[in-house]
Design a protein around this motif. Structure first.
Motif, mmCIF file in Angstrom:
data_model
loop_
_atom_site.group_PDB
_atom_site.id
_atom_site.type_symbol
_atom_site.label_atom_id
_atom_site.label_comp_id
_atom_site.label_asym_id
_atom_site.label_seq_id
_atom_site.Cartn_x
_atom_site.Cartn_y
_atom_site.Cartn_z
ATOM 1 N N GLU A 536 19.210 65.417 144.462
ATOM 2 C CA GLU A 536 18.976 66.865 144.423
ATOM 3 C C GLU A 536 20.258 67.667 144.184
ATOM 4 O OE1 GLU A 536 17.150 67.938 148.082
ATOM 5 O OE2 GLU A 536 18.865 67.348 149.328
ATOM 6 N N HIS A 555 17.744 70.541 140.165
ATOM 7 C CA HIS A 555 16.725 70.392 141.210
ATOM 8 C C HIS A 555 15.883 71.669 141.330
ATOM 9 C CE1 HIS A 555 14.949 69.255 145.045
ATOM 10 N NE2 HIS A 555 15.417 70.377 145.607
ATOM 11 N N GLU A 556 16.559 72.817 141.356
ATOM 12 C CA GLU A 556 15.854 74.095 141.507
ATOM 13 C C GLU A 556 14.968 74.388 140.303
ATOM 14 O OE1 GLU A 556 19.075 73.640 141.991
ATOM 15 O OE2 GLU A 556 19.137 73.786 144.195
ATOM 16 N N GLU A 557 15.491 74.121 139.089
ATOM 17 C CA GLU A 557 14.717 74.401 137.872
ATOM 18 C C GLU A 557 13.460 73.537 137.811
ATOM 19 O OE1 GLU A 557 18.510 75.637 134.988
ATOM 20 O OE2 GLU A 557 17.675 73.603 134.959
#
Length: 578
Positions: A536, A555-557
Motif C-alpha cells: 500500500e 493505493h489511494e487511486e
C-alpha cells in the motif's frame, strides 16, 4: 554419436594408447605359449631332450610373467582413461545445464537430468574401463589364432568357417533384441529417481498427511517396472554364455573327432592337435569377448543418446545476438515493458502474458498484485532474462535486456524467488552468495535491513550456524528473511521480491519495508504480494488479471476506481478484524 562421446577422451588419449600397446603385447605373448607348448611335446617329450624341455618351459614361464605385468598395466591405463572420460563428460554436461534457461530446464525432469549426469555417464565410463581390454585383445587374438591354426592344419581350420558365422549370427540376434531394452532401462531409472526425489523433498507433507503407504505403493510400481525391464534385458544377455558354449563344445567335438583321425593315420602330431585346440579356444573366446564389447557399446549407445540430448539442447537465451557492448552495465534500474507478450512454448495456443506495457522509474517501489495464476512471477522473471519475451521488448535503463551481457544484467538484479532456497553450509556462507567478499560489517547491515538480526543470536552459533539441506533447521519466516538479506548484500540496482514475506508477521514485514526504503533508497524495488498491506505504500501498484494489466495506480487511486482492488482490500480488512 560414439565418436562425439569419445572425443571427450582427448586429454587422456596417451593412457588409451598405452593401454592398447600393453594389450597387444600381452596378447601376442599369450599366443606364443601354444606354439612353445607344442614344441615341448613334439620335440622335447618325443626325443626325451630334458634340456630342451626346461629351456622351452622357462621361455613359456617368462612369456606368461611378462604377459601378466602387461595385463596389469593395461587395466590400470584403461581405468585411468575411462574415469577421465567420465569426469570430462560430467563436467561438460554440468556446464551445459548451468547455461540452461528456465525454458530449457522445463524440457527435462530434474530426476532425468540427474540420471543422465550420473548413471548414464557411469555406463559409458565403465564401457571404456572394462571394455577397452577385450575390444583390443579379442580381434588381435582371433586374427592371430586363426592364422596360426591355419599354419598348423589347414584341413582342421576349415571348421572355423562353420563355427564362427554360426556364433556371430546367434550373438547378433541376441544383441538386436537387447538394444532397445537398454533405453527402456534408463528411462525406468529416471522414474525411480523422480519418485525418490519427490518423496524426500516433500517428506514433511507425506508424514503430515499420513501418505507413506501411498508413497510406498507408488515407489513399488516404478521399482517393479525397472526390475521387469532389467530382467528382460539381462535374461537376453545371459543367452550369450550358453550360445557360446554350444558352438564351442560342438566345435571341439568336431575337431577331436576329425583331428583324432588325422593323428591316427600320421597326418598330424599330438602336440600340434593340442596346440590347435588351444587356438580354437582362443578364437571362440575372442568372439565371446567381442559379443560382450558389442553389448557394452549397445548400452553405451542408449546412454550416449540421452547425454547428447542434453548436450544438443539449443539454449534459447544467449548473448550471441543483440549484445553490441560487452561492457554494458545497469547503472540506475529504470524499467520499461513495451507491449510484451509471453508464452512458455511458442506453439502454445494462448499467451501467458499479453500486451504488457508500463514504466518504472529508477528508485521507485512498485507493487504487483493479482489473482493466483495471473502470471505475476512470470512477469518479473522476464527482467533478468530467466525467460525471453515472445513479443515486444523489456528495457532496463533505456537498453533492451537482450543488449546486456547476461552476467552484467543478472549481477545488477537481485531476485528472491517465491520458493526460497538455502544451501548446506553456514548462515554466513549462504549470505555470501550475494557477495563473496562481503565483510562482517556488510553482512550485519544487510541482516539489519532484512530483520535477520532479530533471530540470529538465537541460533546455536550465530552466523556460523550450520544450516541443514534447504535450511530445514530454520522457520519459513527466518528462511525468507535470510534470502532477502542475501539479495540485499548483492547491492542490486533492481530488487525483486516474489511473495517473499508471506511467512513473516505484519509487524516484521512493516519493519522490513521501512528498512528497504531507508537502506536501499536508490534501488528499484518490485514487490509481488498477496496482501494489500504489503504494497500500500508503493509508488505505484500494478494489478494483473488473466495475464493482462487490469489497472496501474497508487493505493489511494485504485481504492477509488478499481473494483477488484476494493474487494480485495475490504476482504483482507475483515479477515484481520475477525
Amino acid at each position: 554419436m560414439l565418436r562425439r562421446i569419445y572425443s571427450y577422451m582427448r586429454p587422456y588419449r596417451m593412457y588409451a594408447i598405452l593401454a592398447v600397446l600393453c594389450i597387444t603385447a600381452e596378447t601376442t605373448l599369450e599366443l606364443l605359449i601354444p606354439f612353445i607348448m607344442a614344441n615341448i611335446v613334439d620335440v622335447g617329450v618325443a626325443t626325451g631332450d630334458k634340456a630342451y624341455i626346461f629351456t622351452q618351459g622357462a621361455l613359456m614361464c617368462g612369456c606368461a610373467l611378462l604377459a601378466m605385468f602387461l595385463g596389469i598395466g593395461s587395466v590400470r591405463f584403461a581405468a585411468t582413461c575411462g574415469q577421465g572420460l567420465g569426469a570430462e563428460l560430467r563436467r561438460e554436461e554440468y556446464r551445459k545445464i548451468q547455461n540452461f534457461s528456465f525454458a530449457n530446464t522445463d524440457h527435462f525432469r530434474t530426476s532425468s537430468l540427474i540420471t543422465r549426469l550420473t548413471n548414464d555417464v557411469t555406463t559409458i565410463q565403465n564401457s571404456v574401463s572394462t571394455g577397452l581390454r577385450p575390444a583390443v585383445r579379442a580381434p588381435v587374438m582371433m586374427v592371430t589364432a586363426l592364422i596360426s591354426s591355419f599354419f598348423m592344419s589347414a584341413k582342421l581350420a576349415v571348421v572355423f568357417f562353420i563355427a564362427a558365422p554360426s556364433l556371430a549370427f546367434l550373438l547378433w540376434r541376441i544383441i538386436r533384441h537387447v538394444r532397445p531394452l537398454y533405453g527402456r532401462v534408463q528411462s525406468a531409472v529416471d522414474q525411480v529417481n523422480r519418485i525418490v526425489q519427490e518423496n524426500l523433498t516433500a517428506i514433511r507433507v507425506v508424514k503430515a498427511y499420513v501418505r507413506h503407504d501411498y508413497e510406498i505403493e507408488k515407489f513399488s510400481t516404478v521399482n517393479t517396472a525397472l526390475r521387469d525391464v532389467s530382467e528382460r534385458a539381462f535374461q537376453l544377455t545371459a543367452l550369450n554364455m550358453p550360445t557360446m558354449q554350444l558352438v564351442m563344445y560342438a566345435t571341439i567335438i568336431a575337431i577331436l573327432w576329425y583331428g583324432g583321425r588325422l593323428t591316427m593315420i600320421g597326418h598330424m602330431e599330438i602336440g600340434a592337435l593340442t596346440g590347435f585346440l588351444s587356438y580354437v579356444m582362443q578364437v571362440l573366446n575372442s568372439m565371446m569377448m567381442i559379443s560382450n564389447v558389442f553389448q557394452m557399446l549397445t548400452r553405451s549407445l542408449a546412454s550416449g543418446k540421452r547425454i547428447m540430448e542434453v548436450m544438443d539442447e539449443e539454449i534459447d537465451i544467449t548473448e550471441q545476438e543483440g549484445v553490441t557492448d560487452m561492457n554494458a552495465e545497469v547503472r540506475n534500474g529504470d524499467i520499461v515493458f513495451d507491449h510484451v507478450s509471453f508464452k512458455y512454448k511458442r506453439e502454445a495456443p494462448e499467451n501467458v502474458l499479453s500486451d504488457i506495457s508500463f514504466h518504472i522509474s529508477a528508485g521507485q517501489t512498485v507493487g504487483i498484485i493479482g489473482e493466483t495464476g495471473a502470471a505475476k512471477s512470470t512477469l518479473v522473471q522476464l527482467i533478468p532474462r530467466l525467460y525471453d519475451v515472445t513479443e515486444g521488448s523489456v528495457y532496463v535503463d533505456g537498453r533492451s535486456v537482450k543488449e546486456y551481457p547476461l552476467r552484467h544484467l543478472r549481477e545488477a538484479i537481485a531476485m528472491v524467488l517465491q520458493k526460497n532456497t538455502l544451501f548446506s553450509g553456514t548462515v554466513k556462507e549462504n549470505l555470501r552468495w550475494g557477495k563473496e567478499d562481503a565483510t562482517d560489517a556488510e553482512i550485519e547491515r544487510a541482516c539489519r535491513i532484512a530483520c535477520v538480526d532479530e533471530f540470529i543470536d538465537r541460533l546455536e552459533s550465530g552466523y556460523e550456524t550450520e544450516l541443514g539441506q534447504g535450511g530445514v533447521n530454520v522457520s519459513g519466516g527466518q528462511k525468507q528473511r535470510l534470502c532477502i538479506a542475501r539479495a540485499i548484500l548483492k547491492q542490486p540496482k533492481v530488487l525483486i521480491l516474489d511473495d517473499s514475506t508471506s511467512a513473516v508477521d505484519t509487524a516484521t514485514e512493516a519493519k522490513l519495508r521501512k528498512g528497504l526504503a531507508e537502506g536501499l533508497p536508490d534501488t528499484t524495488k518490485l514487490i509481488i504480494a498477496q496482501r494489500v498491506a504489503s504494497i500500500e505504500t508503493a509508488d505505484q501498484i500494478i494489478i494483473l488479471k488473466d495475464g493482462r494489466i487490469d489497472d496501474i495506480g497508487t493505493h489511494e487511486e485504485l481504492l477509488l476506481r478499481n473494483e477488484f482492488y476494493q474487494e480485495l482490500n475490504e476482504s483482507q480488512k475483515k479477515g484481520a478484524l475477525q
